[in-house]
Scaffold this motif. Structure first.
Motif, PDB file in Angstrom:
ATOM      1  N   GLU A 113       0.607  -1.317   0.006  1.00  0.00           N
ATOM      2  CA  GLU A 113      -0.337  -0.279  -0.471  1.00  0.00           C
ATOM      3  C   GLU A 113       0.363   0.970  -0.017  1.00  0.00           C
ATOM      4  OE1 GLU A 113      -3.909  -1.394   2.254  1.00  0.00           O
ATOM      5  OE2 GLU A 113      -1.205  -1.087   3.185  1.00  0.00           O
ATOM      6  N   ILE A 114       2.276   1.165   0.600  1.00  0.00           N
ATOM      7  CA  ILE A 114       3.276   1.916   0.140  1.00  0.00           C
ATOM      8  C   ILE A 114       4.345   1.527   0.190  1.00  0.00           C
ATOM      9  CG2 ILE A 114       4.280   3.674   1.812  1.00  0.00           C
ATOM     10  CD1 ILE A 114       2.194   3.588   3.769  1.00  0.00           C
ATOM     11  N   VAL A 115       4.789   2.384  -1.043  1.00  0.00           N
ATOM     12  CA  VAL A 115       6.130   1.818  -1.669  1.00  0.00           C
ATOM     13  C   VAL A 115       7.377   3.292  -1.487  1.00  0.00           C
ATOM     14  CG1 VAL A 115       7.547   0.654  -3.513  1.00  0.00           C
ATOM     15  CG2 VAL A 115       5.367   0.240  -3.510  1.00  0.00           C
ATOM     16  N   ASN A 116       8.686   2.337  -0.664  1.00  0.00           N
ATOM     17  CA  ASN A 116       9.760   3.267  -0.690  1.00  0.00           C
ATOM     18  C   ASN A 116      10.834   2.434  -1.343  1.00  0.00           C
ATOM     19  OD1 ASN A 116       9.187   5.610   1.860  1.00  0.00           O
ATOM     20  ND2 ASN A 116      11.366   4.851   1.323  1.00  0.00           N
ATOM     21  N   CYS A 117      11.101   3.785  -2.114  1.00  0.00           N
ATOM     22  CA  CYS A 117      12.553   3.730  -2.747  1.00  0.00           C
ATOM     23  C   CYS A 117      14.007   4.709  -2.453  1.00  0.00           C
ATOM     24  CB  CYS A 117      12.224   3.843  -4.224  1.00  0.00           C
ATOM     25  SG  CYS A 117      10.641   3.233  -5.124  1.00  0.00           S
ATOM     26  N   ALA A 118      14.831   3.650  -1.716  1.00  0.00           N
ATOM     27  CA  ALA A 118      15.900   3.981  -1.298  1.00  0.00           C
ATOM     28  C   ALA A 118      17.343   3.535  -1.764  1.00  0.00           C
ATOM     29  CB  ALA A 118      15.983   3.686   0.105  1.00  0.00           C
TER      30      ALA A 118
END
Length: 302
Positions: A185-190
């Motif tokens: 539901e949330i994607v975080n790209c780092a």
């Protein structure tokens, strides 16, 4: 003499929830025109960065100097210097940078992700990853976190560390990016990737995506198709994104995105956009974020 704060002292002085609120305030001040914030100076092909901001109402200023080597641990070394009414304050730039970068993700996630979003896909397990999760956990009640990384061992170590810190959250490591994204539901790209991390078809129809890893025109974490079809694309600052965000630059050049569609975070905080389906926040980092953390540090040691 200036007071110098270490990594541990920075974190003890500014908990993540406080950092999120400080950065939220800084972006509303930025949108109100209260900062003088020159474009970031870049030397040596991005290996040395200098950022500065002056907050006109308070007369305070911050200067951050960084050495960035992605093949080194830690990748970021440098100092943050705060100048206000009292003695100057010097802080470790690694802690300030990961904290403020996490905090802006928290601000954007709070603005753009559904209130009940609790499944997070974390792409990347490097130095920024832990504070990215901490910031999202500060604004949403996380249920499950799936971590995918090019280095599976690093992903497992991160999952174990964060699992101890957040015992109520379920953590697992995904072998493929498609598996990591399946229920997100949330994607975080780092990451420091030079090519998009996933295809549009791998994303759920309803999802918020943060991308904070790329900070050079040659770097890309997001597919152009996502930028073209998202209901809103928010950036920390348009000028900074046009100079440094590789996926934004490429999407504009290829006609997948129009500059007029980019919404600055400070503007979005003052006038929340209507969101649906997929939403995107792309950050390259601006000096007002460093000012926010440095201001909180200065207040904590008065």
């Amino acid at each position: 003499m200036p007071r110098t704060l270490s990594d541990d002292e920075v974190r003890a002085a500014v908990p993540m929830r406080d950092a999120v609120e400080a950065v939220r305030h800084a972006f509303t001040e930025l949108a109100a025109g209260h900062f003088t914030q020159p474009e970031r100076l870049v030397f040596g092909g991005g290996r040395v960065l200098v950022m500065t901001a002056h907050h006109e109402p308070s007369g305070s200023a911050v200067v951050k100097t960084l050495s960035v080597r992605l093949d080194r641990t830690p990748a970021i070394l440098g100092t943050v210097v705060w100048t206000g009414d009292g003695a100057p304050l010097v802080a470790d730039a690694t802690a300030v940078t990961t904290l403020r970068t996490g905090a802006v993700t928290g601000v954007a996630t709070d603005l753009l992700a559904p209130a009940d979003a609790g499944n997070l896909a974390l792409l990347g397990s490097g130095a920024q990853a832990a504070d990215q999760l901490r910031a999202i956990a500060a604004v949403r009640t996380l249920r499950a976190v799936t971590i995918h990384s090019r280095t599976a061992g690093n992903a497992r170590k991160l999952a174990a560390t964060l699992g101890d810190e957040f015992p109520a959250v379920s953590f697992r490591v995904a072998e493929t990016v498609e598996d990591a994204l399946a229920d997100a539901e949330i994607v975080n790209c780092a990451t420091s990737s030079g090519t998009p991390l996933f295809t549009l078809s791998a994303l759920p129809e309803q999802v918020h995506v943060n991308a904070i890893g790329s900070f050079r025109p040659s770097m890309r974490e997001l597919p152009a198709e996502l930028l073209a079809t998202a209901s809103v694309v928010v950036v920390d600052q348009v000028e900074a994104a046009l100079a440094e965000a590789g996926e934004i630059i490429q999407a504009l050049e290829d006609g997948h995105l129009d500059q007029a569609e980019l919404v600055e975070l400070g503007t979005a905080l003052r006038e929340p956009p209507k969101v649906s389906g997929r939403t995107v926040f792309k950050s390259v980092g601006v000096a007002a974020q460093d000012w926010a953390i440095a201001r909180s540090l200065a207040a904590s040691v008065e």
